[in-house]
Design an enzyme around this catalytic site. Structure first.
Site, mmCIF file in Angstrom:
data_model
loop_
_atom_site.group_PDB
_atom_site.id
_atom_site.type_symbol
_atom_site.label_atom_id
_atom_site.label_comp_id
_atom_site.label_asym_id
_atom_site.label_seq_id
_atom_site.Cartn_x
_atom_site.Cartn_y
_atom_site.Cartn_z
ATOM 1 N N HIS A 104 0.886 -1.171 0.000
ATOM 2 C CA HIS A 104 0.000 0.000 0.000
ATOM 3 C C HIS A 104 0.920 1.216 0.000
ATOM 4 O O HIS A 104 2.014 1.176 0.584
ATOM 5 C CB HIS A 104 -0.849 0.084 1.268
ATOM 6 C CG HIS A 104 -1.736 -1.092 1.525
ATOM 7 N ND1 HIS A 104 -1.306 -2.210 2.188
ATOM 8 C CD2 HIS A 104 -3.040 -1.296 1.244
ATOM 9 C CE1 HIS A 104 -2.308 -3.071 2.289
ATOM 10 N NE2 HIS A 104 -3.373 -2.543 1.724
ATOM 11 N N ASP A 107 2.418 1.963 3.320
ATOM 12 C CA ASP A 107 3.302 0.961 3.934
ATOM 13 C C ASP A 107 4.746 1.382 3.682
ATOM 14 O O ASP A 107 5.633 1.109 4.497
ATOM 15 C CB ASP A 107 3.179 -0.426 3.259
ATOM 16 C CG ASP A 107 1.799 -1.025 3.361
ATOM 17 O OD1 ASP A 107 1.052 -0.643 4.264
ATOM 18 O OD2 ASP A 107 1.494 -1.886 2.505
HETATM 19 C C1 XLS Z 1 -7.557 -7.021 3.914
HETATM 20 C C2 XLS Z 1 -7.006 -7.175 2.573
HETATM 21 C C3 XLS Z 1 -5.861 -6.232 2.238
HETATM 22 C C4 XLS Z 1 -5.625 -6.187 0.754
HETATM 23 C C5 XLS Z 1 -4.827 -5.025 0.287
HETATM 24 O O1 XLS Z 1 -8.284 -7.866 4.424
HETATM 25 O O2 XLS Z 1 -6.637 -8.506 2.395
HETATM 26 O O3 XLS Z 1 -4.724 -6.608 2.936
HETATM 27 O O4 XLS Z 1 -5.009 -7.348 0.307
HETATM 28 O O5 XLS Z 1 -5.432 -3.815 0.591
#
Ligand code: XLS
Ligand code: NI
Ligand code: NI
Length: 439
Positions: A104, A107
Site C-alpha cells: 500500500h 506501507d
Molecule cells: C484485507 C485485505 C488487504 C488487501 C490489500 O483484508 O486482504 O490486505 O489485500 O489492501
C-alpha cells in the site's frame, strides 16, 4: 548487503534441501527451478511478500501493544525509518528468494500531515526502492492505495457520501498508480474495506455503486494514459471492517465488473480467508473467477476453523491446498498475477526466524500441493472419474442440449420415452481417498 545493517542476522540464503532435510531454514518442497506441468515452480507461483504484514505489523492488536521487535522501525526520522524498512524487506526477500512484493502507498512510508508532504515522501522512497530493485531484480507484483485507515475514509472512499472524500481517494489512487508504474509494478489492486456500509438506513447503495464504477473507470483511464499495461484486480471480501462490503465475493464482484463495463481491464485477486469469511471455500472462489476468465492473482493465508475471523494465518493445510491447486492447474494458472502472502505472524511469534519459518512453510505447502495436484490430474483415476460423470452430454441428445438446440418440449418427449433415470453415485469418498493417496 555490503556496508548495510543486517536485520536478519545469522540467517543466510534459504536453500532447497528436499523432504529428508531436518534444517528448519530450508525448503523441503519448493524447488524454484523444478518443472511441473510445463512450468517452473517459480513461474507457477510468482511468490510475493506483503509489505504491510511482514515489515509494518508489529504484533499489536485491539487488546494490546506491539510484541515484536522490529529494529527497522526504531529511527526517530521518518525517512530513515522508511529506508530501514526497505532495507529489511529487501534483505528478507533476497535471503528467502522472493521475486515480488506487494504494497500500500503508506506501507512504504508514513503519510504526512499535508498532501504535499505525503507526495514528497512517496516520491523519495520510490527512488530509494528503485535502487534496491535494480540491485536485486525484485519488484512489485502489485501496488494499491490504503483507502481504509485514515479517519477521512470512515464512511467509505470511492463510495463516500461526501464528494470531497471521493476526490481525496482519487488523489491517493493517482499517486499510488504513479508509484506502482515507476517501480515497474505488474498490477494494481482495489480492496474496498470501507467500500460498503454499516447501515442501509443512511446509505444509498445504488448511488454508491455507481460512484465506485465511475471511480474505477477514472483510475483505469488514467493508468492506461500513463502506459500501465497490467491488470486492475478487485479483491473480494464480504465484511470487516464494514458490516457489508460491496465486493462481497467473486460472483458479486464479477457481476459488478460486468454490469459497469469494466471486464476488459479488471480481474480478481482471490484471498483464502476472504473466501471462508464469505462462507465459501477458497476452491469455490478460484473456480468462480476462472469460469469468467478472471482468475488474476491470489492472496494466500488461512482463517481459523473455530472462530471464522480474518486471522490471516500462513497456509498449512496441504489437503485443502491440493484441491485449490487442482482448480488452478485446470484453469491454466493465474492470469499474470502471483501468490502474495497476505498473512501475518501470530502476536506471540517474536523471534527473528519466525518470518522465515512462516514463509518457508507457506511456500512449501503450495509446492507440495502443486506436485500432488499435477499427479492426481495426470496419473490417477481422477480425470476419468470426473469426465465420465458428464459423459451423457458428450454425444447424442445431451450434446444437442448443451449446444442449446433442444427446447422444453424436446426434454418432455425424451423423458417420457426414457423412463426413470438411473441412480448414479457421485463417488466423492473415492475421489477424496485418491487425493489422500497422492499427498
Ligand atoms: C484485507 C485485505 C488487504 C488487501 C490489500 O483484508 O486482504 O490486505 O489485500 O489492501
Ligand atoms: Ni485480507
Ligand atoms: Ni488481501
Amino acid at each position: 548487503m555490503a556496508g548495510k545493517k543486517e536485520f536478519f542476522q545469522g540467517i543466510g540464503k534459504i536453500p532447497y534441501e528436499g523432504k529428508a532435510s531436518r534444517n528448519p531454514l530450508a525448503f523441503k518442497y519448493y524447488d524454484k527451478d523444478k518443472v511441473v506441468a510445463g512450468k517452473s515452480m517459480a513461474d507457477h507461483f510468482r511468490f510475493a511478500t506483503a509489505y504491510w504484514h511482514s515489515f509494518c505489523g508489529n504484533g499489536s492488536d485491539p487488546f494490546g501493544m506491539a510484541t515484536r521487535p522490529m529494529p527497522w522501525l526504531s529511527s526517530g526520522d521518518v525517512m530513515q525509518r522508511a529506508r530501514d524498512k526497505a532495507d529489511a524487506a529487501f534483505e528478507f526477500m533476497s535471503k528467502i528468494g522472493m521475486s515480488f512484493y506487494c504494497f500500500h502507498d503508506f506501507d512504504l512510508v508514513e503519510e504526512g500531515d499535508t498532501i504535499v508532504e505525503s507526495e514528497q515522501r512517496l516520491h523519495e522512497i520510490a527512488s530509494y526502492l528503485l535502487e534496491k530493485q535494480e540491485e536485486t531484480g525484485i519488484k512489485p507484483l502489485w501496488g494499491t492505495a490504503n483507502l481504509f485507515s485514515h479517519p477521512r475514509y470512515m464512511n467509505g472512499a470511492a463510495t463516500n457520501p461526501d464528494f470531497a472524500v471521493v476526490s481525496h481517494a482519487g488523489l491517493q489512487v493517482k499517486n499510488a498508480l504513479d508509484v506502482t508504474i515507476k517501480l515497474g509494478g505488474q498490477h494494481y489492486v482495489f480492496w474496498g474495506g470501507r467500500e460498503g456500509y454499516m447501515s442501509l438506513l443512511n446509505t444509498d447503495m445504488k448511488r454508491e455503486l455507481d460512484h465506485l464504477a465511475a471511480f474505477l473507470h477514472a483510475a483505469m483511464d488514467y493508468g492506461r494514459s500513463q502506459g500501465f499495461t497490467g491488470w486492475f484486480f478487485i479483491e473480494p471480501k464480504p465484511m470487516e471492517p464494514s458490516k457489508h462490503q460491496y465486493d462481497f465475493d467473486a460472483a458479486t464482484s464479477l457481476h459488478f465488473i460486468q454490469s459497469y463495463g469494466l471486464e476488459a481491464d479488471f480481474k480478481l485477486n482471490i484471498e483464502v480467508n476472504h473466501a471462508t469469511l464469505a462462507q465459501h471455500t477458497f476452491q469455490h472462489e478460484l473456480q468462480v473467477a476462472a469460469n469468467a476468465g478472471a482468475l488474476g492473482s491470489i492472496d494466500a493465508n488461512r482463517g481459523d476453523y473455530q472462530n471464522g475471523w480474518d486471522t490471516d494465518q500462513f497456509p498449512n493445510n496441504v489437503y485443502e491446498m491440493t484441491e485449490a491447486m487442482m482448480v488452478l492447474l485446470k484453469a491454466g494458472g493465474l492470469q499474470g498475477g502471483g501468490i502474495n502472502f497476505d498473512a501475518k505472524l501470530r502476536r506471540n511469534s517474536t523471534d527473528v526466524e519466525d518470518l522465515f519459518y512462516a514463509h518457508i512453510g507457506g511456500m512449501d505447502v503450495f509446492a507440495r500441493a502443486l506436485l500432488a495436484a499435477e499427479a492426481i490430474l495426470n496419473d490417477s483415476a481422477y480425470a476419468a472419474l470426473f469426465t465420465s460423470r458428464y459423459a451423457s452430454f458428450d454425444s447424442g441428445q445431451g450434446l444437442l442440449f448443451e449446444k442449446g438446440e433442444l427446447g422444453l418440449t424436446d426434454l418432455y418427449a425424451l423423458a417420457k420415452t426414457g423412463g426413470e433415470p438411473a441412480i448414479r453415485s457421485g463417488r466423492q469418498e473415492l475421489i477424496e481417498n485418491i487425493i489422500n493417496q497422492y499427498l
